[in-house]
Design an enzyme around this catalytic site. Structure first.
Site, PDB file in Angstrom:
ATOM      1  N   ARG A  70       0.832  -1.206   0.000  1.00 51.12           N
ATOM      2  CA  ARG A  70       0.000   0.000   0.000  1.00 51.12           C
ATOM      3  C   ARG A  70       0.864   1.253   0.000  1.00 51.12           C
ATOM      4  O   ARG A  70       0.530   2.259  -0.635  1.00 51.12           O
ATOM      5  CB  ARG A  70      -0.925  -0.003   1.217  1.00 51.12           C
ATOM      6  CG  ARG A  70      -2.023  -1.024   1.039  1.00 51.12           C
ATOM      7  CD  ARG A  70      -2.945  -1.064   2.204  1.00 51.12           C
ATOM      8  NE  ARG A  70      -3.550   0.226   2.469  1.00 51.12           N
ATOM      9  CZ  ARG A  70      -4.246   0.483   3.573  1.00 51.12           C
ATOM     10  NH1 ARG A  70      -4.403  -0.457   4.483  1.00 51.12           N
ATOM     11  NH2 ARG A  70      -4.784   1.665   3.762  1.00 51.12           N
ATOM     12  N   ILE A 103      -4.324   7.601   5.240  1.00 52.45           N
ATOM     13  CA  ILE A 103      -2.956   7.400   5.723  1.00 52.45           C
ATOM     14  C   ILE A 103      -1.958   7.699   4.607  1.00 52.45           C
ATOM     15  O   ILE A 103      -0.770   7.429   4.745  1.00 52.45           O
ATOM     16  CB  ILE A 103      -2.780   5.975   6.295  1.00 52.45           C
ATOM     17  CG1 ILE A 103      -3.205   4.906   5.278  1.00 52.45           C
ATOM     18  CG2 ILE A 103      -3.577   5.836   7.586  1.00 52.45           C
ATOM     19  CD1 ILE A 103      -3.000   3.473   5.769  1.00 52.45           C
ATOM     20  N   HIS A 119      -5.858   8.801  11.458  1.00 48.93           N
ATOM     21  CA  HIS A 119      -5.509   7.377  11.444  1.00 48.93           C
ATOM     22  C   HIS A 119      -4.027   7.137  11.180  1.00 48.93           C
ATOM     23  O   HIS A 119      -3.646   6.065  10.707  1.00 48.93           O
ATOM     24  CB  HIS A 119      -6.383   6.636  10.417  1.00 48.93           C
ATOM     25  CG  HIS A 119      -7.835   6.605  10.798  1.00 48.93           C
ATOM     26  ND1 HIS A 119      -8.852   6.313   9.920  1.00 48.93           N
ATOM     27  CD2 HIS A 119      -8.430   6.839  12.004  1.00 48.93           C
ATOM     28  CE1 HIS A 119     -10.006   6.358  10.569  1.00 48.93           C
ATOM     29  NE2 HIS A 119      -9.780   6.690  11.819  1.00 48.93           N
ATOM     30  N   CYS A 158      15.014  -2.056  20.688  1.00 54.49           N
ATOM     31  CA  CYS A 158      14.557  -3.183  21.523  1.00 54.49           C
ATOM     32  C   CYS A 158      14.403  -4.479  20.737  1.00 54.49           C
ATOM     33  O   CYS A 158      13.982  -5.487  21.307  1.00 54.49           O
ATOM     34  CB  CYS A 158      13.244  -2.821  22.211  1.00 54.49           C
ATOM     35  SG  CYS A 158      11.817  -2.928  21.116  1.00 54.49           S
ATOM     36  N   ASN A 221     -19.831  13.067  -2.382  1.00 53.45           N
ATOM     37  CA  ASN A 221     -19.651  11.615  -2.422  1.00 53.45           C
ATOM     38  C   ASN A 221     -20.323  11.067  -3.679  1.00 53.45           C
ATOM     39  O   ASN A 221     -21.231  11.690  -4.217  1.00 53.45           O
ATOM     40  CB  ASN A 221     -20.283  10.973  -1.172  1.00 53.45           C
ATOM     41  CG  ASN A 221     -19.717   9.607  -0.857  1.00 53.45           C
ATOM     42  OD1 ASN A 221     -19.797   8.691  -1.668  1.00 53.45           O
ATOM     43  ND2 ASN A 221     -19.125   9.460   0.319  1.00 53.45           N
TER      44      ASN A 221
END
Ligand code: APR
Length: 253
Positions: A70, A103, A119, A158, A221
């Site tokens: 993506r 995103i 997000h 870590c 829309n």
């Protein structure tokens, strides 16, 4: 007055315009939406089942491969006329807040500043264990074949697995982003809500908050997504055509 004329009048009178976007605004840039059918190999996977911490724990290679794929789609995409028109709103001397559920970084690349990402972002990986932000090397960013299983890189601090810096189902929204979004919803005169199905909470509450505070909502829309409240205007069509038309007419007055 027809709906378009009402929308233009509301925009011209507004002191603060909040723009709230979903996947539909990036569809004409070639990025698939969530609830329209995917094509290709990924059509076999339900995004809602890949977008959880549980999915990542159980199938890290599948989920990492999905997000790398993506990410590559986003980097190859370009902002479309709807993103570009929204960036022009900032030039006309009124308060303007862009809030996105997406995103991708297409609002930023179109020129919008201070975009509120509810997000998170595909472009900012972090450690699954310690949450530290991480940089990926070119080798780690190599484009996977669609559907490839890729082992996530490890955190330099870590050794935890890296995950995408996005908000998964069941996770809290970034507190600062949510605060900025709710403040904008409560203080705007017009909310332009573009290309969202309005089903994912809590983001989908923003138009309700704006309506409750007295704002007008202009929906853009492909389908009718009205909440059936009095101060809602519905413009049905493609964002890449309707949004530039709306902003051109607004600025012409
Ligand atoms: N122009 C305008 N609207 C469009 C276009 C277009 N070119 N193409 C699609 N749409 C509309 C669809 O009709 C639909 O209402 O965009 C909407 C896309 O809806 P979703 O796929 O549900 O996307 P979104 O609302 O952004 O989803 C919210 O769900 O999976 C999560 O975290 C993910 O941020 C996402 C959230």
């Amino acid at each position: 007055m027809n709906v378009l004329a009402e929308a233009i009048t509301a925009l011209r009178k507004a002191r603060h315009v909040a723009v709230f976007t979903g996947a539909g605004i990036s569809a004409e840039s070639g990025i698939p939406t969530f609830r329209d059918r995917l094509t290709g190999l990924w059509a076999r996977h339900d995004p809602e089942r890949l977008e959880t911490a549980k999915a990542f724990k159980e199938h890290p290679q599948l989920v990492w491969g999905w997000y790398l794929w993506r990410r590559q789609q986003v980097l190859q995409a370009q902002p479309n006329p709807a993103h570009l028109a929204i960036a022009r709103l900032a030039d006309v001397g009124r308060e303007n807040t862009v809030i996105t559920q997406n995103i991708d970084d297409l609002h930023e690349r179109a020129g919008s500043q201070g975009v509120v990402h509810l997000h998170g972002s595909l472009l900012t990986p972090k450690c699954f264990a310690c949450h530290r932000p991480a940089e990926l090397t070119q080798e780690q960013l190599a484009t996977p074949a669609e559907g490839a299983l890729i082992e996530p890189p490890r955190c330099a601090r870590c050794n935890g697995r890296l995950r995408p810096g996005v908000v998964w189902f069941g996770e809290d929204l970034p507190a600062g982003a949510w605060k900025a979004a709710t403040q904008a919803a409560r203080s705007c005169d017009v909310m332009l809500s573009i290309g969202t199905s309005g089903v994912v909470m809590p983001a989908a509450r923003l138009p309700d908050l704006a309506l409750a505070a007295g704002a007008t909502i202009i929906h853009v829309n492909r389908v009718d997504v009205r909440l059936h409240q009095p101060k809602e205007l519905m413009l049905i069509g493609l964002a890449g055509q309707l949004v530039p038309h709306l902003i051109d007419l607004m600025l012409a007055g």
